[in-house]
Design a protein around this motif. Structure first.
Motif, short mmCIF file in Angstrom:
data_model
loop_
_atom_site.label_atom_id
_atom_site.label_comp_id
_atom_site.label_asym_id
_atom_site.label_seq_id
_atom_site.Cartn_x
_atom_site.Cartn_y
_atom_site.Cartn_z
N LEU A 64 0.82 -1.21 0.00
CA LEU A 64 0.00 0.00 0.00
C LEU A 64 0.86 1.26 0.00
N TYR A 65 2.09 1.15 0.46
CA TYR A 65 2.99 2.30 0.58
C TYR A 65 3.80 2.54 -0.70
N THR B 91 7.66 12.13 7.80
CA THR B 91 6.55 12.16 6.87
C THR B 91 5.35 11.52 7.57
N PRO B 92 4.16 12.09 7.43
CA PRO B 92 3.00 11.45 8.05
C PRO B 92 2.91 9.97 7.66
N LEU C 68 -1.71 8.87 1.63
CA LEU C 68 -0.45 9.30 2.27
C LEU C 68 0.73 9.09 1.33
N ALA C 69 0.74 7.96 0.66
CA ALA C 69 1.86 7.67 -0.27
C ALA C 69 1.86 8.69 -1.41
N ARG C 70 0.69 8.99 -1.98
CA ARG C 70 0.61 9.99 -3.05
C ARG C 70 1.04 11.36 -2.56
N ASP C 71 0.52 11.76 -1.38
CA ASP C 71 0.85 13.07 -0.82
C ASP C 71 2.35 13.18 -0.54
N SER C 72 2.96 12.10 -0.06
CA SER C 72 4.40 12.15 0.26
C SER C 72 5.23 12.36 -1.00
#
Length: 166
Positions: free
Chosen positions: A48-49, A75-76, A158-162
């Motif tokens: 998922l990450y 990172t969140p 979260l992965a996209r935002d990071s």
């Protein structure tokens, strides 16, 4: 004297990681302080990450490698084994010896044979296989167990935002 030995060990481990590399991971010093490392992990493929860029800090005690470092995501992160404040909770980062709660075997906890490489590989494994039965983040563990589609959606975001924060 212990800090001198730990500095030598940490410099060697940083040199080895820089020279040999660990796929999906980069590491370097913060402010030239051998006890404070910045780490960038790329979310492992087929998780998922995947595709995420996760920045973390490794903070080493002066008696390393006798005692483990602490690792904290900057990172969140939404993961059952990462506290809401970003601190990573995996067995090899727990102090050596018997677990006073009896959950972990002493052999699963920190041993001086561990290195920065084994820590980082363990964190990649943690991202690949969350353990909701030993949660640091109860809400993430509950969501993983009870509402996987919601957990998946949150982690993918979260992965996209990071990746966009770079």
């Amino acid at each position: 004297m212990a800090s001198r030995a730990s500095e030598t060990i940490l410099r060697r481990q940083l040199r080895e990681i820089s020279r040999n590399g660990i796929p999906g991971i980069s590491a370097g010093l913060v402010d030239d302080n051998i006890y404070n490392w910045e780490v960038m992990l790329i979310g492992p493929d087929d998780t998922l990450y995947e595709g995420g860029f996760f920045k973390a800090r490794l903070t080493f005690p002066e008696d390393y490698p006798l005692m483990p470092p602490k690792m904290r995501f900057e990172t969140p992160m939404w993961h059952p084994n990462v506290y809401p404040d970003g601190n990573v909770c995996i067995s090899i980062l727990h102090p050596p010896g018997e677990d006073k709660y009896g959950y972990e075997d002493a052999g699963e906890r920190w041993l001086p044979v561990h290195s920065v490489e084994t820590i980082l590989l363990s964190v990649i494994a943690m991202l690949s296989s969350p353990n909701p039965d030993s949660p640091a983040n109860m809400d993430a563990a509950k969501e993983l167990r009870e509402n996987y589609p919601s957990f998946k959606k949150r982690v993918r975001k979260l992965a996209r935002d990071s990746a966009e924060m770079l």
